[in-house]
Design a protein around this motif. Structure first.
Motif, PDB file in Angstrom:
ATOM      1  N   MET A 133      15.086  24.679   7.382  1.00 13.97           N
ATOM      2  CA  MET A 133      13.792  23.990   7.405  1.00 13.97           C
ATOM      3  C   MET A 133      13.852  22.714   6.578  1.00 13.97           C
ATOM      4  SD  MET A 133      11.030  27.094   7.176  1.00 13.97           S
ATOM      5  CE  MET A 133       9.625  26.002   7.054  1.00 13.97           C
ATOM      6  N   LYS A 134      14.485  22.788   5.410  1.00 11.10           N
ATOM      7  CA  LYS A 134      14.598  21.610   4.550  1.00 11.10           C
ATOM      8  C   LYS A 134      15.384  20.506   5.247  1.00 11.10           C
ATOM      9  CE  LYS A 134      16.405  20.196   0.108  1.00 11.10           C
ATOM     10  NZ  LYS A 134      17.155  20.649  -1.075  1.00 11.10           N
ATOM     11  N   GLN A 135      16.475  20.856   5.911  1.00 11.51           N
ATOM     12  CA  GLN A 135      17.262  19.863   6.660  1.00 11.51           C
ATOM     13  C   GLN A 135      16.423  19.225   7.761  1.00 11.51           C
ATOM     14  OE1 GLN A 135      19.994  19.328   4.460  1.00 11.51           O
ATOM     15  NE2 GLN A 135      20.688  18.625   6.423  1.00 11.51           N
ATOM     16  N   HIS A 136      15.631  20.046   8.443  1.00 11.38           N
ATOM     17  CA  HIS A 136      14.776  19.536   9.512  1.00 11.38           C
ATOM     18  C   HIS A 136      13.712  18.589   8.935  1.00 11.38           C
ATOM     19  CE1 HIS A 136      13.071  19.538  13.518  1.00 11.38           C
ATOM     20  NE2 HIS A 136      11.881  19.714  12.971  1.00 11.38           N
ATOM     21  N   ILE A 137      13.141  18.959   7.809  1.00  8.53           N
ATOM     22  CA  ILE A 137      12.145  18.101   7.160  1.00  8.53           C
ATOM     23  C   ILE A 137      12.787  16.774   6.754  1.00  8.53           C
ATOM     24  CG2 ILE A 137      10.722  17.843   5.091  1.00  8.53           C
ATOM     25  CD1 ILE A 137      10.185  20.899   5.300  1.00  8.53           C
ATOM     26  N   GLU A 153      11.696  19.250  -0.557  1.00  8.78           N
ATOM     27  CA  GLU A 153      11.453  20.513  -1.275  1.00  8.78           C
ATOM     28  C   GLU A 153       9.960  20.756  -1.427  1.00  8.78           C
ATOM     29  OE1 GLU A 153      13.312  22.922  -3.075  1.00  8.78           O
ATOM     30  OE2 GLU A 153      15.147  22.240  -2.118  1.00  8.78           O
ATOM     31  N   LYS A 154       9.244  19.723  -1.811  1.00  6.66           N
ATOM     32  CA  LYS A 154       7.794  19.841  -2.026  1.00  6.66           C
ATOM     33  C   LYS A 154       7.084  20.186  -0.710  1.00  6.66           C
ATOM     34  CE  LYS A 154       4.522  18.962  -5.121  1.00  6.66           C
ATOM     35  NZ  LYS A 154       4.441  19.538  -6.444  1.00  6.66           N
ATOM     36  N   ILE A 155       7.443  19.516   0.365  1.00  2.04           N
ATOM     37  CA  ILE A 155       6.830  19.811   1.671  1.00  2.04           C
ATOM     38  C   ILE A 155       7.136  21.243   2.087  1.00  2.04           C
ATOM     39  CG2 ILE A 155       6.889  19.250   4.138  1.00  2.04           C
ATOM     40  CD1 ILE A 155       7.367  16.313   3.269  1.00  2.04           C
TER      41      ILE A 155
END
Length: 123
Positions: free
Chosen positions: A76-80, A105-107
């Motif tokens: 998910m972090k990579q996608h964000i 990370e925050k998102i």
């Protein structure tokens, strides 16, 4: 694919060797390896209390659940990060100098935190 030995003990080195070249991203692969280490250490923290389920099986279940959750978070972090320009981050407060990694990370924390609330409570 021998992830456990004959006594059902987790073999983290075998798992890490398999995920080291999982993606083209060196950073993402390193993060995957860190999650294996983290989840393995976490699974060793289980107390050995009397139970009909052997401790090795409990550790295996805890490891698998932990690894699955952290792997999903990494993806998910990579996608964000890849789609950061689609987010309005003007209202997000960060300590220190803001960078893409901290913002992602925050998102991610905001998205995961919203799961715990009622559907319309976050709007």
């Amino acid at each position: 694919m021998n992830y456990v030995d004959e006594d059902l003990r987790i073999l983290p080195e075998v798992i890490k060797n398999e995920v080291k070249n999982l993606t083209a991203s060196v950073t993402l692969n390193a993060d995957f390896v860190k999650t294996i280490d983290h989840c393995y250490q976490f699974s060793l923290c289980l107390p050995e209390e009397p139970s009909p389920m052997p401790i090795e099986v409990k550790r295996l279940l805890v490891f698998m659940k932990c690894e699955k959750k952290l792997r999903m978070a990494l993806c998910m972090k990579q996608h964000i990060l890849k789609n950061m320009d689609h987010f309005d981050v003007s209202e997000i407060q960060l300590e220190g100098s803001p960078d893409q990694e901290k913002m992602a990370e925050k998102i991610l924390h905001i998205l995961w935190g919203s799961e715990e609330r009622e559907d319309f409570e976050i709007y």
